[in-house]
Design a protein around this motif. Structure first.
Motif, PDB file in Angstrom:
ATOM      1  N   HIS A  89       0.824  -1.213   0.000  1.00  0.00           N
ATOM      2  CA  HIS A  89       0.000   0.000   0.000  1.00  0.00           C
ATOM      3  C   HIS A  89       0.859   1.265   0.000  1.00  0.00           C
ATOM      4  CE1 HIS A  89      -4.076  -1.560   0.340  1.00  0.00           C
ATOM      5  NE2 HIS A  89      -3.604  -2.520   1.130  1.00  0.00           N
ATOM      6  N   ILE A  90       1.973   1.252   0.725  1.00  0.00           N
ATOM      7  CA  ILE A  90       2.838   2.434   0.752  1.00  0.00           C
ATOM      8  C   ILE A  90       3.410   2.694  -0.632  1.00  0.00           C
ATOM      9  CG2 ILE A  90       4.959   3.419   1.704  1.00  0.00           C
ATOM     10  CD1 ILE A  90       2.576   3.401   3.636  1.00  0.00           C
ATOM     11  N   ARG A  91       3.801   1.640  -1.338  1.00  0.00           N
ATOM     12  CA  ARG A  91       4.302   1.815  -2.710  1.00  0.00           C
ATOM     13  C   ARG A  91       3.219   2.389  -3.614  1.00  0.00           C
ATOM     14  NH1 ARG A  91       7.449  -2.980  -1.586  1.00  0.00           N
ATOM     15  NH2 ARG A  91       5.666  -4.295  -2.145  1.00  0.00           N
ATOM     16  N   ALA A  92       1.981   1.965  -3.417  1.00  0.00           N
ATOM     17  CA  ALA A  92       0.878   2.446  -4.248  1.00  0.00           C
ATOM     18  C   ALA A  92       0.513   3.895  -3.933  1.00  0.00           C
ATOM     19  CB  ALA A  92      -0.340   1.542  -4.066  1.00  0.00           C
ATOM     20  N   LEU A  93       0.526   4.256  -2.654  1.00  0.00           N
ATOM     21  CA  LEU A  93       0.121   5.603  -2.232  1.00  0.00           C
ATOM     22  C   LEU A  93       1.207   6.637  -2.446  1.00  0.00           C
ATOM     23  CD1 LEU A  93      -1.714   4.518   1.017  1.00  0.00           C
ATOM     24  CD2 LEU A  93      -2.775   5.820  -0.829  1.00  0.00           C
ATOM     25  N   GLN A  94       2.473   6.232  -2.376  1.00  0.00           N
ATOM     26  CA  GLN A  94       3.624   7.103  -2.594  1.00  0.00           C
ATOM     27  C   GLN A  94       3.599   8.385  -1.760  1.00  0.00           C
ATOM     28  OE1 GLN A  94       3.724   7.669  -6.904  1.00  0.00           O
ATOM     29  NE2 GLN A  94       5.143   5.956  -7.097  1.00  0.00           N
ATOM     30  N   PRO A  95       3.485   8.286  -0.446  1.00  0.00           N
ATOM     31  CA  PRO A  95       3.604   9.504   0.371  1.00  0.00           C
ATOM     32  C   PRO A  95       5.025  10.044   0.294  1.00  0.00           C
ATOM     33  CG  PRO A  95       3.708   7.557   1.759  1.00  0.00           C
ATOM     34  CD  PRO A  95       3.373   7.068   0.379  1.00  0.00           C
ATOM     35  N   PHE A  96       5.175  11.353   0.428  1.00  0.00           N
ATOM     36  CA  PHE A  96       6.537  11.888   0.421  1.00  0.00           C
ATOM     37  C   PHE A  96       7.233  11.556   1.728  1.00  0.00           C
ATOM     38  CE2 PHE A  96       5.346  15.301   3.242  1.00  0.00           C
ATOM     39  CZ  PHE A  96       6.525  15.884   3.678  1.00  0.00           C
ATOM     40  N   ARG A  97       6.428  11.254   2.755  1.00  0.00           N
ATOM     41  CA  ARG A  97       6.970  10.851   4.047  1.00  0.00           C
ATOM     42  C   ARG A  97       5.981   9.926   4.742  1.00  0.00           C
ATOM     43  NH1 ARG A  97       9.871  15.518   6.796  1.00  0.00           N
ATOM     44  NH2 ARG A  97      10.908  15.138   4.820  1.00  0.00           N
ATOM     45  N   TRP A  98       6.511   8.876   5.330  1.00  0.00           N
ATOM     46  CA  TRP A  98       5.692   7.940   6.096  1.00  0.00           C
ATOM     47  C   TRP A  98       6.301   7.849   7.489  1.00  0.00           C
ATOM     48  CZ3 TRP A  98       6.093   1.939   5.829  1.00  0.00           C
ATOM     49  CH2 TRP A  98       5.107   1.362   6.651  1.00  0.00           C
ATOM     50  N   LYS A  99       5.673   8.500   8.426  1.00  0.00           N
ATOM     51  CA  LYS A  99       6.212   8.597   9.778  1.00  0.00           C
ATOM     52  C   LYS A  99       5.584   7.529  10.664  1.00  0.00           C
ATOM     53  CE  LYS A  99       7.692  12.446  12.645  1.00  0.00           C
ATOM     54  NZ  LYS A  99       7.470  13.871  12.923  1.00  0.00           N
ATOM     55  N   CYS A 100       6.425   6.695  11.249  1.00  0.00           N
ATOM     56  CA  CYS A 100       5.949   5.573  12.052  1.00  0.00           C
ATOM     57  C   CYS A 100       6.396   5.744  13.495  1.00  0.00           C
ATOM     58  CB  CYS A 100       6.464   4.258  11.478  1.00  0.00           C
ATOM     59  SG  CYS A 100       5.807   3.916   9.826  1.00  0.00           S
ATOM     60  N   PHE A 101       5.422   5.980  14.373  1.00  0.00           N
ATOM     61  CA  PHE A 101       5.686   6.226  15.785  1.00  0.00           C
ATOM     62  C   PHE A 101       5.524   4.944  16.597  1.00  0.00           C
ATOM     63  CE2 PHE A 101       3.526   9.889  13.917  1.00  0.00           C
ATOM     64  CZ  PHE A 101       4.364  10.950  14.248  1.00  0.00           C
ATOM     65  N   GLN A 102       6.412   4.716  17.528  1.00  0.00           N
ATOM     66  CA  GLN A 102       6.185   3.678  18.522  1.00  0.00           C
ATOM     67  C   GLN A 102       5.134   4.193  19.498  1.00  0.00           C
ATOM     68  OE1 GLN A 102       9.716   2.578  20.680  1.00  0.00           O
ATOM     69  NE2 GLN A 102       8.680   1.042  21.938  1.00  0.00           N
ATOM     70  N   VAL A 103       4.076   3.412  19.744  1.00  0.00           N
ATOM     71  CA  VAL A 103       2.970   3.867  20.588  1.00  0.00           C
ATOM     72  C   VAL A 103       3.524   4.403  21.911  1.00  0.00           C
ATOM     73  CG1 VAL A 103       2.526   1.570  21.568  1.00  0.00           C
ATOM     74  CG2 VAL A 103       0.707   3.280  21.511  1.00  0.00           C
ATOM     75  N   LEU A 104       3.013   5.558  22.321  1.00  0.00           N
ATOM     76  CA  LEU A 104       3.581   6.292  23.460  1.00  0.00           C
ATOM     77  C   LEU A 104       2.552   6.437  24.579  1.00  0.00           C
ATOM     78  CD1 LEU A 104       6.035   8.065  24.465  1.00  0.00           C
ATOM     79  CD2 LEU A 104       4.820  10.018  23.464  1.00  0.00           C
ATOM     80  N   ILE A 105       2.996   6.220  25.802  1.00  0.00           N
ATOM     81  CA  ILE A 105       2.158   6.432  26.977  1.00  0.00           C
ATOM     82  C   ILE A 105       2.532   7.769  27.608  1.00  0.00           C
ATOM     83  CG2 ILE A 105       1.488   5.555  29.243  1.00  0.00           C
ATOM     84  CD1 ILE A 105       0.539   3.850  26.876  1.00  0.00           C
ATOM     85  N   VAL A 106       1.531   8.624  27.818  1.00  0.00           N
ATOM     86  CA  VAL A 106       1.750   9.956  28.379  1.00  0.00           C
ATOM     87  C   VAL A 106       0.963  10.070  29.688  1.00  0.00           C
ATOM     88  CG1 VAL A 106       1.432  12.430  28.038  1.00  0.00           C
ATOM     89  CG2 VAL A 106       2.128  10.986  26.110  1.00  0.00           C
ATOM     90  N   ASP A 107       1.649  10.484  30.731  1.00  0.00           N
ATOM     91  CA  ASP A 107       1.017  10.612  32.049  1.00  0.00           C
ATOM     92  C   ASP A 107      -0.212  11.523  31.979  1.00  0.00           C
ATOM     93  OD1 ASP A 107       2.990   9.045  33.067  1.00  0.00           O
ATOM     94  OD2 ASP A 107       4.140  10.674  33.983  1.00  0.00           O
ATOM     95  N   GLY A 108      -1.308  11.041  32.549  1.00  0.00           N
ATOM     96  CA  GLY A 108      -2.516  11.842  32.624  1.00  0.00           C
ATOM     97  C   GLY A 108      -3.356  11.857  31.367  1.00  0.00           C
TER      98      GLY A 108
END
Length: 316
Positions: free
Chosen positions: A189-208
């Motif tokens: 899908h990424i090859r088909a969509l061709q975004p100029f950037r694909w940012k992948c975040f590790q899921v983050l836990i934030v206090d509160g």
């Protein structure tokens, strides 16, 4: 008069420390994420900026805050939420103001995509450099489990990508890598969509925000290990647009302005006072922003759409 070597070393050290302190006092908010609303029409289980209030700033006051940020050195603004397209008129006014009046280098938006309409991009697209759409899976069953899906997110993503090409907007995809999707292969899908950037975040836990059963969201069930995040990254490392962002770089490297125009602090302290009350410099001094981590993760990049009309090949 002769100066001893120890004296020279001491003098050099004092000068260095003075420069460090001066730099710390005068941090420049080059790139700011303005989360002008916490409201959202999705229920993502790991959301770290939840709908704890329904406040949205008066438009005139919001513009004044943006003007102060520009005067303090802001070059890029990212409008986020919540879901910013819940307020299309407010969002459009701010986009046009930032590009036409403030002449900012880059205007970007982060959205879940569900409320984006072509008519909005037809009207305001000339002033939008980057449109980022959150997509955590290309399997709609997974999207539903996460809280994003309604059965048509993938179809909508392809539609938005085509609109971005039509209106010369850089198309970006944001993915939160979590327990439900870290084994997924998204390469096709990424090859088909061709975004100029694909940012992948590790899921983050934030206090509160998403750290317990007492908060609006409890993201603990979605967390993954660094090794699991690394597995996802290796599977997709061949994508030229791929930008991984582990927790160590993400947690405190974003300069976030909340719905009250306060800088949020990710180091355990209270938010700053609103920048329209105390000014940008004083507000910045009261919170912790990890500027070295911001630079390390590539916070400054080629973010103006004029430099990339074909949507490919940019790196951090």
């Amino acid at each position: 008069m002769d100066i001893s070597v120890p004296s020279i070393i001491l003098l050099s050290t004092l000068v260095f420390l003075a420069l460090i302190n001066r730099r710390h006092r005068c941090q420049i908010p080059v790139s700011v994420n303005y989360h002008f609303t916490r409201r959202c029409n999705k229920t993502c289980g790991f959301c770290f900026h939840t709908a704890t209030t329904s406040h949205i700033e008066d438009l005139a006051k919001a513009k004044e805050g943006l003007r102060l940020l520009k005067q303090a050195g802001m070059r890029k603004i990212n409008f986020a939420g919540g879901e910013p397209f819940l307020y299309p008129k407010f969002l459009g006014e701010m986009i046009d103001f930032c590009k036409q009046t403030l002449r900012l280098e880059s205007i970007s938006i982060v959205s879940n995509g569900s409320l984006i309409k072509e008519s909005f991009l037809r009207k305001h697209g000339k002033n939008v450099d980057i449109l980022a759409v959150s997509c955590d899976s290309f399997d709609e069953t997974t999207n539903v489990k996460i809280g994003r899906g309604s059965g048509n997110q993938v179809q909508k993503l392809y539609e938005i990508a085509s609109w971005c090409r039509k209106y010369n907007i850089k198309f970006k995809i944001n993915t939160v890598v979590n327990k439900l999707n870290f084994m997924e292969d998204m390469n096709e899908h990424i090859r088909a969509l061709q975004p100029f950037r694909w940012k992948c975040f590790q899921v983050l836990i934030v206090d509160g925000e998403n750290d317990s059963a007492a908060t609006l969201r409890d993201g603990r069930q979605f967390t993954i290990t660094d090794a699991e995040f690394g597995l996802f990254c290796r599977r997709h490392s061949g994508q030229q647009c791929f930008v991984p962002e582990p927790n160590r770089l993400m947690a405190k490297s974003y300069l976030i302005l909340d719905e009250y125009m306060r800088f949020l602090d990710r180091n355990g302290k209270q938010p700053s006072r609103p920048i329209v009350e105390v000014g940008v410099e004083k507000a910045l001094q009261s919170v912790f922003w990890d500027e070295p981590a911001f630079l390390e993760r590539g916070g400054i990049y080629d973010w103006e759409k004029e430099s990339c009309s074909d949507g490919q090949g940019l790196d951090w």
